[in-house]
Scaffold this motif. Structure first.
Motif, short mmCIF file in Angstrom:
data_model
loop_
_atom_site.label_atom_id
_atom_site.label_comp_id
_atom_site.label_asym_id
_atom_site.label_seq_id
_atom_site.Cartn_x
_atom_site.Cartn_y
_atom_site.Cartn_z
N GLN A 109 10.63 -14.67 6.70
CA GLN A 109 9.39 -15.39 6.38
C GLN A 109 8.26 -14.42 6.03
N ARG A 110 8.21 -13.30 6.72
CA ARG A 110 7.19 -12.30 6.39
C ARG A 110 7.43 -11.75 4.97
N ARG A 111 8.71 -11.64 4.64
CA ARG A 111 9.02 -11.15 3.29
C ARG A 111 8.52 -12.15 2.26
N ARG A 112 8.59 -13.43 2.55
CA ARG A 112 8.06 -14.43 1.63
C ARG A 112 6.54 -14.29 1.50
N VAL A 113 5.88 -13.95 2.59
CA VAL A 113 4.43 -13.71 2.52
C VAL A 113 4.15 -12.53 1.59
N ASP A 114 4.97 -11.47 1.67
CA ASP A 114 4.80 -10.32 0.77
C ASP A 114 4.86 -10.76 -0.69
N VAL A 115 5.86 -11.60 -1.00
CA VAL A 115 6.01 -12.08 -2.37
C VAL A 115 4.80 -12.93 -2.76
N ALA A 116 4.34 -13.79 -1.85
CA ALA A 116 3.18 -14.64 -2.14
C ALA A 116 1.94 -13.79 -2.44
N LEU A 117 1.74 -12.73 -1.68
CA LEU A 117 0.59 -11.84 -1.90
C LEU A 117 0.72 -11.13 -3.25
N GLY A 118 1.96 -10.86 -3.66
CA GLY A 118 2.16 -10.17 -4.93
C GLY A 118 1.85 -11.03 -6.14
N ILE A 119 1.97 -12.36 -5.99
CA ILE A 119 1.78 -13.22 -7.17
C ILE A 119 0.47 -14.01 -7.13
N ILE A 120 -0.29 -13.92 -6.03
CA ILE A 120 -1.49 -14.75 -5.89
C ILE A 120 -2.54 -14.44 -6.96
N GLY A 121 -2.57 -13.20 -7.43
CA GLY A 121 -3.57 -12.80 -8.42
C GLY A 121 -3.20 -13.10 -9.86
N ARG A 122 -2.12 -13.83 -10.08
CA ARG A 122 -1.65 -14.17 -11.42
C ARG A 122 -1.47 -12.90 -12.26
N PRO A 123 -0.60 -11.98 -11.80
CA PRO A 123 -0.50 -10.68 -12.48
C PRO A 123 0.16 -10.77 -13.86
N GLU A 124 -0.24 -9.87 -14.74
CA GLU A 124 0.45 -9.71 -16.03
C GLU A 124 1.76 -8.97 -15.84
N LEU A 125 1.75 -8.01 -14.90
CA LEU A 125 2.93 -7.20 -14.62
C LEU A 125 3.18 -7.23 -13.12
N LEU A 126 4.40 -7.65 -12.75
CA LEU A 126 4.76 -7.80 -11.34
C LEU A 126 5.84 -6.79 -10.98
N PHE A 127 5.55 -5.97 -9.97
CA PHE A 127 6.53 -5.01 -9.44
C PHE A 127 7.19 -5.65 -8.21
#
Length: 314
Positions: free
Chosen positions: A138-156
């Motif tokens: 579940q924490r890993r899902r939070v990591d993913v959520a934080l990575g996409i919250i800013g609507r990135p052009e490029l996602l690592f």
């Protein structure tokens, strides 16, 4: 035909630590809107390469451009265009899932809806739970959520599904396909080769600091790596033959036996098979190059059998 726009451009990238050459002359492009998987064993140089692209690590030599900017000089506006999911997160355990995401959303000019992101990573029932009380997955899902919250052009995405159960991994794949459909460019590293095969448009394989192959899933490893194997059992044991025409061989075997041979299989190489062969060949070549001429030759790694070579397995 118009050349695709390169969101990431890497030319002759080097990173040295004293006498250790962690990244040795790597060059590749990532095109806008594609999902690119960078694969390699631990210590191969892929994490160092990605950290340079993210602006976390300086390079020794080479030219690098990410979203039109040298990552070593990227400012806050440039960083706001990136989404980064590291191998291990550093989120606060005191805040709830919803609080943490709302905090991060406030750092971006055009964030996604917090509720939509929570739903996308399957944490609706944990939205008001403190992160410290979540399971590892579940924490890993939070990591993913934080990575996409800013609507990135490029996602690592660096090993994004570590700790996910099979159902959660499938849900994550759906999310990544959705992001791709919206135009997000994605750079993925993963040790799950089926994940790379499911999500990637192109693959790069790095070993010993060098990029040893790059291409689409149909190109990587070359045509010879995709020759199927036909396996069957006869009175002498279990046999196997590599052939570019497995249907013809199966027909001939059925005619010879008068029926379908026992334990008949047609095995087509997977991305994992091709990847493991590429890495093994690269390691063997490196070891051979490092062996002094005067030294006794070491036993060579077995090469892949030629097409139509037949082996008795058991």
């Amino acid at each position: 035909m118009t050349e695709p726009e390169s969101v990431v451009r890497v030319r002759d990238l080097h990173k040295k630590y004293g006498h250790h050459h962690a990244v040795d002359g790597v060059s590749f492009d990532i095109h806008r809107g594609e999902t690119f998987a960078l694969l390699g064993p631990n210590g191969a140089g892929k994490s160092t390469t990605i950290e340079i692209l993210e602006g976390y690590r300086d390079r020794t030599e080479g030219d690098v451009s990410v979203l039109g900017t040298d990552p070593g000089k990227g400012g806050l506006a440039w960083k706001a265009r990136l989404g980064i999911v590291l191998q291990s997160g550093g989120e606060s355990g005191v805040m709830t899932v919803s609080e943490q995401l709302r905090h991060f959303a406030g750092l971006y000019p055009n964030p996604r809806s917090v509720d939509e992101v929570i739903a996308a990573v399957g944490l609706q029932e944990k939205a008001k739970t403190r992160i410290s009380r979540l399971s590892g997955g579940q924490r890993r899902r939070v990591d993913v959520a934080l990575g996409i919250i800013g609507r990135p052009e490029l996602l690592f995405l660096d090993e994004p599904t570590t700790g996910f159960d099979p159902e959660a991994r499938r849900d994550f794949w759906t999310l990544i396909r959705q992001l791709k459909s919206e135009g997000t460019t994605i750079l993925l590293t993963t040790h799950y080769l089926d994940e790379a095969a499911q999500l990637s448009d192109r693959v790069g394989v790095i070993a010993g600091g060098k990029l040893i192959d790059i291409g689409t899933l149909d190109e990587i490893g070359g045509d010879d790596a995709r020759i199927p194997r036909v396996r069957w059992r006869d009175r002498d044991g279990l046999r196997e033959r590599r052939t570019p025409e497995p249907g013809a061989l199966v027909s001939a075997l059925c005619a010879e036996f008068g029926h379908e041979p026992p334990e008949l299989e047609v095995i087509r190489p997977s991305l994992e098979d091709i990847y493991l062969r590429l890495v093994a060949d690269s390691q063997a070549a490196t070891e051979a190059a490092a062996t002094p001429v005067a030294a006794a030759p070491a036993a060579a790694a077995p090469a892949a059998p030629a097409a139509d070579d037949e082996e008795v397995l058991a």
